[in-house]
Design a protein around this motif. Structure first.
Motif, PDB file in Angstrom:
ATOM      1  N   PHE A 465       0.817  -1.213   0.000  1.00  0.00           N
ATOM      2  CA  PHE A 465       0.000   0.000   0.000  1.00  0.00           C
ATOM      3  C   PHE A 465       0.852   1.266   0.000  1.00  0.00           C
ATOM      4  CE2 PHE A 465      -2.733  -3.229   2.136  1.00  0.00           C
ATOM      5  CZ  PHE A 465      -3.704  -3.296   1.166  1.00  0.00           C
ATOM      6  N   TRP A 466       2.149   1.117   0.120  1.00  0.00           N
ATOM      7  CA  TRP A 466       3.073   2.250   0.006  1.00  0.00           C
ATOM      8  C   TRP A 466       4.116   1.973  -1.080  1.00  0.00           C
ATOM      9  CZ3 TRP A 466       0.704   0.922   4.488  1.00  0.00           C
ATOM     10  CH2 TRP A 466       0.090   1.937   5.213  1.00  0.00           C
ATOM     11  N   SER A 467       3.751   1.118  -2.038  1.00  0.00           N
ATOM     12  CA  SER A 467       4.712   0.680  -3.054  1.00  0.00           C
ATOM     13  C   SER A 467       4.897   1.688  -4.183  1.00  0.00           C
ATOM     14  CB  SER A 467       4.260  -0.662  -3.651  1.00  0.00           C
ATOM     15  OG  SER A 467       2.963  -0.540  -4.223  1.00  0.00           O
ATOM     16  N   ASN A 468       4.015   2.676  -4.290  1.00  0.00           N
ATOM     17  CA  ASN A 468       4.168   3.714  -5.313  1.00  0.00           C
ATOM     18  C   ASN A 468       3.630   5.021  -4.750  1.00  0.00           C
ATOM     19  OD1 ASN A 468       1.216   4.133  -6.298  1.00  0.00           O
ATOM     20  ND2 ASN A 468       1.487   1.899  -6.412  1.00  0.00           N
ATOM     21  N   PRO A 469       4.017   6.146  -5.321  1.00  0.00           N
ATOM     22  CA  PRO A 469       3.621   7.452  -4.745  1.00  0.00           C
ATOM     23  C   PRO A 469       2.117   7.655  -4.649  1.00  0.00           C
ATOM     24  CG  PRO A 469       5.415   7.732  -6.308  1.00  0.00           C
ATOM     25  CD  PRO A 469       4.975   6.312  -6.430  1.00  0.00           C
ATOM     26  N   LEU A 470       1.348   7.187  -5.648  1.00  0.00           N
ATOM     27  CA  LEU A 470      -0.095   7.408  -5.635  1.00  0.00           C
ATOM     28  C   LEU A 470      -0.748   6.660  -4.474  1.00  0.00           C
ATOM     29  CD1 LEU A 470      -2.643   8.562  -6.914  1.00  0.00           C
ATOM     30  CD2 LEU A 470      -2.707   6.571  -8.452  1.00  0.00           C
ATOM     31  N   ALA A 471      -0.457   5.365  -4.354  1.00  0.00           N
ATOM     32  CA  ALA A 471      -1.035   4.577  -3.262  1.00  0.00           C
ATOM     33  C   ALA A 471      -0.564   5.089  -1.906  1.00  0.00           C
ATOM     34  CB  ALA A 471      -0.664   3.098  -3.430  1.00  0.00           C
ATOM     35  N   ALA A 472       0.725   5.443  -1.814  1.00  0.00           N
ATOM     36  CA  ALA A 472       1.267   5.922  -0.533  1.00  0.00           C
ATOM     37  C   ALA A 472       0.606   7.227  -0.104  1.00  0.00           C
ATOM     38  CB  ALA A 472       2.779   6.112  -0.656  1.00  0.00           C
ATOM     39  N   THR A 473       0.368   8.124  -1.046  1.00  0.00           N
ATOM     40  CA  THR A 473      -0.275   9.403  -0.715  1.00  0.00           C
ATOM     41  C   THR A 473      -1.685   9.185  -0.195  1.00  0.00           C
ATOM     42  OG1 THR A 473       1.018  10.545  -2.421  1.00  0.00           O
ATOM     43  CG2 THR A 473      -0.981  11.635  -1.633  1.00  0.00           C
ATOM     44  N   ILE A 474      -2.446   8.330  -0.871  1.00  0.00           N
ATOM     45  CA  ILE A 474      -3.832   8.079  -0.456  1.00  0.00           C
ATOM     46  C   ILE A 474      -3.866   7.412   0.916  1.00  0.00           C
ATOM     47  CG2 ILE A 474      -5.964   6.864  -1.034  1.00  0.00           C
ATOM     48  CD1 ILE A 474      -5.154   7.077  -3.980  1.00  0.00           C
ATOM     49  N   MET A 475      -3.035   6.390   1.136  1.00  0.00           N
ATOM     50  CA  MET A 475      -3.039   5.679   2.414  1.00  0.00           C
ATOM     51  C   MET A 475      -2.570   6.574   3.559  1.00  0.00           C
ATOM     52  SD  MET A 475      -4.289   2.631   2.225  1.00  0.00           S
ATOM     53  CE  MET A 475      -3.669   1.963   3.778  1.00  0.00           C
ATOM     54  N   THR A 476      -1.560   7.379   3.312  1.00  0.00           N
ATOM     55  CA  THR A 476      -1.065   8.285   4.363  1.00  0.00           C
ATOM     56  C   THR A 476      -2.125   9.299   4.749  1.00  0.00           C
ATOM     57  OG1 THR A 476       1.209   8.033   3.533  1.00  0.00           O
ATOM     58  CG2 THR A 476       0.750   9.916   4.972  1.00  0.00           C
ATOM     59  N   ALA A 477      -2.830   9.840   3.755  1.00  0.00           N
ATOM     60  CA  ALA A 477      -3.920  10.768   4.059  1.00  0.00           C
ATOM     61  C   ALA A 477      -5.002  10.083   4.883  1.00  0.00           C
ATOM     62  CB  ALA A 477      -4.508  11.328   2.760  1.00  0.00           C
ATOM     63  N   GLY A 478      -5.302   8.822   4.549  1.00  0.00           N
ATOM     64  CA  GLY A 478      -6.290   8.076   5.311  1.00  0.00           C
ATOM     65  C   GLY A 478      -5.867   7.848   6.750  1.00  0.00           C
ATOM     66  N   LEU A 479      -4.606   7.506   6.976  1.00  0.00           N
ATOM     67  CA  LEU A 479      -4.111   7.291   8.339  1.00  0.00           C
ATOM     68  C   LEU A 479      -4.137   8.586   9.151  1.00  0.00           C
ATOM     69  CD1 LEU A 479      -1.103   4.865   7.687  1.00  0.00           C
ATOM     70  CD2 LEU A 479      -3.287   4.326   8.796  1.00  0.00           C
ATOM     71  N   LEU A 480      -3.794   9.694   8.514  1.00  0.00           N
ATOM     72  CA  LEU A 480      -3.839  10.975   9.223  1.00  0.00           C
ATOM     73  C   LEU A 480      -5.263  11.303   9.676  1.00  0.00           C
ATOM     74  CD1 LEU A 480      -1.438  13.134   7.002  1.00  0.00           C
ATOM     75  CD2 LEU A 480      -0.993  12.235   9.294  1.00  0.00           C
ATOM     76  N   LEU A 481      -6.226  11.052   8.801  1.00  0.00           N
ATOM     77  CA  LEU A 481      -7.616  11.304   9.175  1.00  0.00           C
ATOM     78  C   LEU A 481      -8.083  10.337  10.253  1.00  0.00           C
ATOM     79  CD1 LEU A 481      -9.231  11.926   5.662  1.00  0.00           C
ATOM     80  CD2 LEU A 481      -8.885  13.598   7.472  1.00  0.00           C
ATOM     81  N   LEU A 482      -7.627   9.084  10.168  1.00  0.00           N
ATOM     82  CA  LEU A 482      -8.046   8.075  11.133  1.00  0.00           C
ATOM     83  C   LEU A 482      -7.607   8.424  12.547  1.00  0.00           C
ATOM     84  CD1 LEU A 482      -9.346   5.282  11.602  1.00  0.00           C
ATOM     85  CD2 LEU A 482      -7.093   4.275  11.172  1.00  0.00           C
ATOM     86  N   PHE A 483      -6.378   8.926  12.677  1.00  0.00           N
ATOM     87  CA  PHE A 483      -5.844   9.217  14.005  1.00  0.00           C
ATOM     88  C   PHE A 483      -6.044  10.676  14.419  1.00  0.00           C
ATOM     89  CE2 PHE A 483      -3.360   5.446  12.758  1.00  0.00           C
ATOM     90  CZ  PHE A 483      -3.643   4.634  13.847  1.00  0.00           C
TER      91      PHE A 483
END
Length: 501
Positions: A465-483
């Motif tokens: 889920f962090w293997s490319n910039p697009l997926a990493a950006t989306i997942m990181t934004a999701g984690l920031l919102l989650l916490f």
């Protein structure tokens, strides 16, 4: 310039009296389908599809597309007036649209919804016209990790940006995931949460759940409050429609933001439902008065309606350019194209130039026809609220059960509607949010499938889920919102301790 010239050629093909008549007929049929909960645009287009086999492909797709626009508008109507979403993507409109109607602002809410929907659809068509090649290439970058990231971002947005308690939001969402998992597992074939009921093997229909949660649940609350709509004295004059149209540009920030969200979720497989929920969450997050959302805030109607129609329009792009439908209605239309002997994909724009651009031109015209027709009917729809509840209540119950039965033609769904009606009533009384439950039911199985595919691709390695910039950006934004709630709680705790010391 080449696209503009092709568009002008498309207008010359679409702007005929026969095609305009088809647009009007399609929009009116769509309004009828959208107003009846349980049918929806995919079922309506499916029912109409056999009647188009004797027509030429351009005329047939114009009729089907116009019916699609009308169904989206019709779903908004029942969401605002009766808190019964005619379309899954209209659920978010109920949160503020129905409170506006109960306060006597049904005409204003309907007008804002229809104008915003027309704007969102227009932005979507403009994107298809001028950015089709770029958008198609962008959609090709999405694989299972990116899909899961989009769904995860939508879930996290409700936890991090919702106005309800994060704990209650998570409880509601977990219940939605459980309901979405009912039935036969598509991968292993095992049964999940059926409890011995054969009727649950296909799973719980989302529309049946929505009809119960919002339709029957709202009726129970209304009965408790005294068997009356609060908006009996609402004004339904055309002058009120005109005043609201002049007010509408005031919400230009929400319009542009929601259009961007809708276009993105339409091109990718997020879909109109996820787009409307995400846009509503963003509007609440960035509002100066977020506590007023859920009580009749105009931005709560403008944002989901704009995103819904922008996503619904943009869903046509990957279907035409890639042969990959990103919505149920687009999938039905793609089946029609193949029956007519047309193969959706990159070569369609070359081999069927006239057909593609006639369709795109008809989107502009059909959108204008739809907005004009629905604005003309706003006073008529708003006047329904003047009917005594003792008359309209039983009619709403009948519509709910007819809509629930029309989904699967299964009498067992009657019991499910009643059960979900009680759940909706209890959620409202206990102040639990319904939106996360609905979102989890809609996207839960899609998120599960995307997660499984990503795990198969990576052989169980979560770093995919962090293997490319697009997926990493989306997942990181999701984690920031989650916490975000935990961070906010920690900041408040530190401030309180510093004040005491």
């Amino acid at each position: 310039m080449e696209n503009f010239a092709s568009l002008m050629h498309g207008f010359s093909l679409a702007l005929t009296s026969y095609h305009v008549m088809l647009m009007i007929v399609g929009v009116m049929l769509g309004l009828l389908v959208g107003v009846l909960p349980g049918l929806g645009a995919p079922n309506g287009v499916s029912l109409l599809l056999p009647l188009t086999f004797s027509m030429d492909p351009a005329s047939a797709i114009i009729l089907l597309a116009s019916m699609y626009w009308g169904a989206l508008f019709g779903g908004s109507t029942t969401s605002i007036l009766f808190n019964i979403p005619g379309e899954p993507s209209s659920v978010a409109t109920t949160f503020d649209g129905h409170p506006m109607a109960r306060k006597g602002e049904a005409t204003r809410a309907l007008t804002l919804a229809f104008m915003s929907a027309g704007f969102g659809a227009l932005i979507g068509v403009v994107l298809i016209t001028f950015l089709s090649s770029w958008a198609a290439r962008f959609a090709l970058r999405f694989s299972a990790p990116e899909y899961f990231g989009v769904y995860f971002l939508a879930f996290a947005a409700f936890i991090g940006m919702g106005s309800a308690s994060p704990f209650k939001t998570i409880v509601s969402m977990m219940l939605g995931f459980a309901l979405g998992a009912v039935g036969m597992d598509s991968v292993t074939g095992s049964l999940r949460l059926t409890f011995g009921f054969d009727q649950l093997l296909p799973g719980i229909s989302f529309l049946v759940a929505v009809i119960g949660l919002f339709g029957i649940g709202e009726l129970l609350v209304t009965m408790e409050e005294g068997l009356a709509f609060n908006s009996v004295a609402t004004r339904v004059s055309p002058r009120e429609v005109g005043r609201t149209i002049l007010e509408w540009p005031r919400y230009w920030v929400a319009l542009l933001r929601s259009s961007a969200v809708g276009c993105w979720m339409g091109i990718t497989p997020g879909g109109p439902t996820a787009a409307s929920f995400m846009s509503y969450g963003l509007a609440q997050r960035w509002s100066r008065r977020p506590e007023e959302f859920g009580e009749g805030r105009p931005e709560g109607v403008v944002s989901p309606e704009t995103a819904d129609h922008a996503a619904g329009t943009c869903a046509m792009l990957p279907m035409l350019a890639l042969g990959v439908p990103s919505s149920a209605t687009a999938a039905v239309m793609m089946g029609g194209l193949m029956i007519w002997g047309l193969n959706p994909g990159p070569m369609l724009f070359t081999e069927q130039h006239d057909f593609v651009w006639a369709l795109i031109a008809s989107m502009y015209l059909g959108n204008v026809v739809a907005v004009v027709l629905v604005l003309m009917t706003v006073p008529l729809f708003a006047a329904i609220l003047r009917i005594p509840f003792a008359i309209i209540g039983p009619i709403i119950v009948a519509v709910c059960f007819i809509g629930a039965y029309s989904v699967n033609s299964n009498a067992f769904d009657f019991w499910l509607v009643l059960v979900f009606g009680v759940v909706g009533y209890l959620f409202k009384k206990l102040d639990y949010p319904l939106a996360p439950l609905v979102l989890a039911m809609v996207l839960g199985d899609k998120a599960e499938d995307a997660f499984r595919q990503a795990m198969i691709m990576s052989q169980g390695d979560l770093t995919v889920f962090w293997s490319n910039p697009l997926a990493a950006t989306i997942m990181t934004a999701g984690l920031l919102l989650l916490f975000m709630p935990l961070v906010s709680f920690g900041v408040r705790r530190v401030r309180r301790l510093s004040v005491k010391s």
